[in-house]
Scaffold this motif. Structure first.
Motif, short mmCIF file in Angstrom:
data_model
loop_
_atom_site.label_atom_id
_atom_site.label_comp_id
_atom_site.label_asym_id
_atom_site.label_seq_id
_atom_site.Cartn_x
_atom_site.Cartn_y
_atom_site.Cartn_z
N SER A 132 15.13 10.31 -29.54
CA SER A 132 15.34 9.26 -28.52
C SER A 132 15.05 9.78 -27.10
CB SER A 132 16.77 8.73 -28.60
OG SER A 132 17.66 9.81 -28.46
N ASN A 133 15.36 11.06 -26.83
CA ASN A 133 15.11 11.56 -25.46
C ASN A 133 13.90 12.52 -25.43
OD1 ASN A 133 16.38 13.59 -26.85
ND2 ASN A 133 17.56 14.32 -25.09
N PHE A 134 12.88 12.21 -26.25
CA PHE A 134 11.70 13.09 -26.31
C PHE A 134 11.05 13.27 -24.93
CE2 PHE A 134 7.14 13.92 -27.31
CZ PHE A 134 7.32 15.15 -27.93
N ASP A 135 11.03 12.22 -24.13
CA ASP A 135 10.44 12.31 -22.79
C ASP A 135 11.16 13.35 -21.95
OD1 ASP A 135 8.54 10.55 -23.29
OD2 ASP A 135 9.46 8.83 -22.22
N GLU A 136 12.48 13.35 -22.11
CA GLU A 136 13.30 14.31 -21.37
C GLU A 136 12.97 15.74 -21.83
OE1 GLU A 136 17.83 13.54 -20.01
OE2 GLU A 136 17.59 14.15 -22.08
N VAL A 137 12.84 15.91 -23.14
CA VAL A 137 12.56 17.24 -23.70
C VAL A 137 11.24 17.76 -23.14
CG1 VAL A 137 12.02 18.49 -25.85
CG2 VAL A 137 13.90 16.84 -25.79
N LYS A 138 10.27 16.88 -23.01
CA LYS A 138 8.95 17.31 -22.51
C LYS A 138 9.01 17.74 -21.04
CE LYS A 138 6.06 14.12 -23.78
NZ LYS A 138 4.88 13.38 -24.13
N ARG A 139 10.04 17.28 -20.34
CA ARG A 139 10.17 17.65 -18.93
C ARG A 139 10.97 18.95 -18.74
NH1 ARG A 139 13.25 14.37 -16.19
NH2 ARG A 139 13.61 12.73 -17.72
N LEU A 140 11.46 19.53 -19.85
CA LEU A 140 12.23 20.78 -19.73
C LEU A 140 11.34 21.88 -19.15
CD1 LEU A 140 14.14 20.84 -23.14
CD2 LEU A 140 15.19 20.71 -20.87
N THR A 141 11.95 22.76 -18.36
CA THR A 141 11.22 23.91 -17.79
C THR A 141 12.05 25.17 -18.05
OG1 THR A 141 12.32 23.55 -15.68
CG2 THR A 141 10.13 22.54 -15.95
N ALA A 150 1.32 15.56 -27.40
CA ALA A 150 1.92 14.25 -27.18
C ALA A 150 3.01 13.97 -28.22
CB ALA A 150 0.84 13.19 -27.26
N ALA A 151 2.83 14.51 -29.44
CA ALA A 151 3.75 14.13 -30.51
C ALA A 151 4.80 15.18 -30.84
CB ALA A 151 2.94 13.83 -31.78
N LEU A 152 4.61 16.41 -30.37
CA LEU A 152 5.53 17.51 -30.72
C LEU A 152 5.82 18.37 -29.50
CD1 LEU A 152 4.32 19.20 -34.05
CD2 LEU A 152 6.42 17.89 -33.70
N ALA A 153 7.04 18.89 -29.42
CA ALA A 153 7.34 19.88 -28.37
C ALA A 153 7.95 21.11 -29.03
CB ALA A 153 8.29 19.29 -27.34
N PHE A 154 7.53 22.29 -28.58
CA PHE A 154 8.10 23.55 -29.09
C PHE A 154 8.91 24.16 -27.95
CE2 PHE A 154 4.08 22.82 -31.26
CZ PHE A 154 4.48 22.87 -32.60
N VAL A 155 10.21 24.20 -28.15
CA VAL A 155 11.08 24.70 -27.09
C VAL A 155 11.69 26.03 -27.55
CG1 VAL A 155 13.05 24.15 -25.61
CG2 VAL A 155 11.65 22.30 -26.56
N VAL A 200 18.64 17.08 -28.98
CA VAL A 200 18.53 18.06 -27.90
C VAL A 200 19.30 17.49 -26.72
CG1 VAL A 200 17.00 19.29 -26.30
CG2 VAL A 200 16.24 18.85 -28.66
N GLU A 201 20.38 18.16 -26.38
CA GLU A 201 21.15 17.71 -25.21
C GLU A 201 20.81 18.62 -24.03
OE1 GLU A 201 25.72 17.70 -23.59
OE2 GLU A 201 25.41 17.79 -25.76
N VAL A 202 20.36 18.02 -22.94
CA VAL A 202 20.08 18.82 -21.75
C VAL A 202 21.39 18.94 -20.97
CG1 VAL A 202 18.68 19.06 -19.67
CG2 VAL A 202 17.74 17.89 -21.69
N VAL A 203 21.87 20.15 -20.86
CA VAL A 203 23.17 20.37 -20.20
C VAL A 203 22.97 20.57 -18.69
CG1 VAL A 203 25.26 21.81 -20.17
CG2 VAL A 203 24.04 21.42 -22.31
#
Ligand code: 4AD
Length: 464
Positions: free
Chosen positions: A58-67, A33-38, A95-98
């Motif tokens: 700020s966009n942590f929710d977005e980062v968690k949705r990365l696949t 919930a608190a960390l993402a490893f990409v 983290v900018e999602v391109v």
């Protein structure tokens, strides 16, 4: 913003604690919930870099949705990694999602081993896998080493043509190039296709080898080579044949067959040393996942002096071997893969150069030996693959060359320019051809040559 490659960041090329930006594609995402490893890969080396993203972003929710497959730009602080097998990681500040992956469930490249057969069907996406990333970097390393080897030895690189009128191998395996309307072919009085109305005013083909053209340059610049695509319309559905493959063809004036074999051996060893030195990360992966002895067999190859065996002696050895072969072993018949493999793998256990083959199944340009029965040809055979190089001393005597062309039913009108080299300052010369994809197959332990080139062309297969 300092944009760096993942390979350089992992290699410690930038100060720890400094800010860096990497750009690439997501391999995997894990987290809590608190960390993402990409894990992000940009293909610059085997390993991806791990970006650690905290929920404060700020966009942590977005980062968690990365696949897997999404493209991202990650900026952050480069720090020593606590993780096993990782040197550095990035503590992300942005983290900018391109680009998103539209439908993650149908994205063909999943973070698990996938069969090469399946990946051939998605050849445009397979460079994103570990295997094809590694093969691609190894292939690139070998290409660069080819040019370096020749450059260091004063060879001049010649770009030979792809469209040609002559069949360099005289084997009739050429693809025709034509702009004529196939449904309405112009014909002469005898009913033959009238190629004088075609684009070039004559019948043209895709080259099967740059050799004849590069010979001309050897007879002026002494040491030359060509390295480019070649095409063969042979209907071979094997794991060793492509319809479009790259060939390295050096050609040397004042060289005989012994010198040719010496250069071939030195050249192959140079290439293998380069790959072991420069692509240790990819070779370690190949050894772990594809071919257990991938590294040791290259090391052995580098150390072992190549054995030289005359064709006539090879036939005698095969006949005495007591081994049952599918194809007959007889003086005058060509060696088949099973024979070549026995010679190199079972008999000598290291690379072998077979020389002086019967003249009737070798190309017209090979120099006739004094026995009148054999030509100064060589094939280099390597354990695990068989023939990898074919070469010869060329026929420099015009009268014998003419007789050989007549014997092979070749029209001298197509080879006038080639005859000229024998008319004006002819000298002994020799060269060879290395099938570049066969080299990649060997180094990477691949089971199919279609995985050694980005977009394989083979009978019935020209996708992408
Ligand atoms: O033995 P080859 O036909 O020799 C030549 O073309 C000469 N002109 C070379 C020269 O002396 N300059 O082909 C050379 C090498 C083979 O040893 C093999 O490695 C590779 O080219 N080769 C192929 N690789 C992939 N697919 C095919 N269909 C191939 N045919 C040959």
């Amino acid at each position: 913003m300092t944009v760096v490659s993942v390979a350089q960041a992992l290699a410690g090329k930038f100060p720890e604690g400094g800010e860096v930006t990497v750009r690439g594609w997501v391999r995997t995402v894990r987290g809590s919930a608190a960390l993402a490893f990409v894990n992000v890969s940009d293909g610059s080396g085997f390993a991806p870099i791990q970006a650690v993203v905290a929920d404060g972003l700020s966009n942590f929710d977005e980062v968690k949705r990365l696949t897997p497959g999404c493209s991202v730009i990650v900026t952050g602080t480069l720090v020593k990694s606590q993780g096993k097998g990782q040197s550095f990681e990035i503590q992300a500040s942005a983290v900018e999602v391109v680009g998103w992956v539209e439908d993650p469930l149908t994205y063909p490249i999943q973070p698990k081993p996938m069969s090469p057969e399946f990946l051939r069907e998605v050849a445009h996406l397979r460079p994103r896998t570990n295997l094809f990333g590694a093969v691609t970097r190894i292939r690139n390393c070998l290409s660069q080493a080819v040019h370096r080897y020749f450059h260091e030895r004063e060879f001049c690189w010649i770009s030979t043509p792809i469209i040609t009128t002559s069949d360099a191998e005289g084997a009739g395996q050429m693809f025709r190039v034509s702009t004529l309307d196939m449904a309405n072919l112009p014909r002469d009085g005898a009913g033959n296709v009238d190629f004088s109305r075609d684009f070039f005013g004559k019948e043209t083909f895709l080259t099967v080898s740059g050799q004849l053209n590069v010979e001309a340059y050897a007879l002026a610049l002494s040491k030359v080579y060509t390295f480019g695509p070649t095409f063969r319309a042979e209907n071979s559905h094997t794991t060793r044949h492509l319809a479009e493959f790259w060939m390295v063809e050096p050609e040397m004036a004042f060289a005989d067959l012994a010198e040719d074999a010496r250069v071939a051996e030195d050249f192959l060893k140079y290439l293998f040393k380069a790959v072991l030195n420069e692509r240790a990360d990819d070779m370690a992966f190949i050894a772990e996942r594809v071919q257990k002895d991938a590294i040791t067999r290259l090391e052995k190859f580098i150390e072992a002096p190549f054995e030289r065996i005359e064709y006539t002696d090879a036939i005698a050895l095969l006949q005495k071997s007591g081994k049952k072969f599918d194809y007959p072993v007889e003086w005058g018949l060509d060696l088949q893969t099973e024979h070549e493999r026995w010679l190199t793998e079972e008999h000598v256990g290291r690379p072998v150069v077979v020389t002086n083959y019967p003249e009737h199944f070798k190309a017209f340009y090979m120099r006739l030996n004094d026995d009148g029965k054999t030509v100064a040809a060589m094939d280099v055979l390597a354990p695990g693959i068989g023939e990898i190089i074919g070469g010869s001393q060329r026929e420099e005597r015009l009268d014998i060359l003419d007789a050989r062309m007549a014997q092979f039913g070749l029209d001298p009108a197509h080879y006038q320019w080639y005859r000229d080299f024998r008319r004006y300052g002819s000298v002994p010369h020799a060269g060879f051809g290395l099938g570049f994809e066969r080299l990649v197959v060997y180094v990477c332990g691949l089971s199919n040559i279609r995985d050694a080139i980005a977009y394989p062309r083979a009978p019935g297969s020209a996708e992408f």
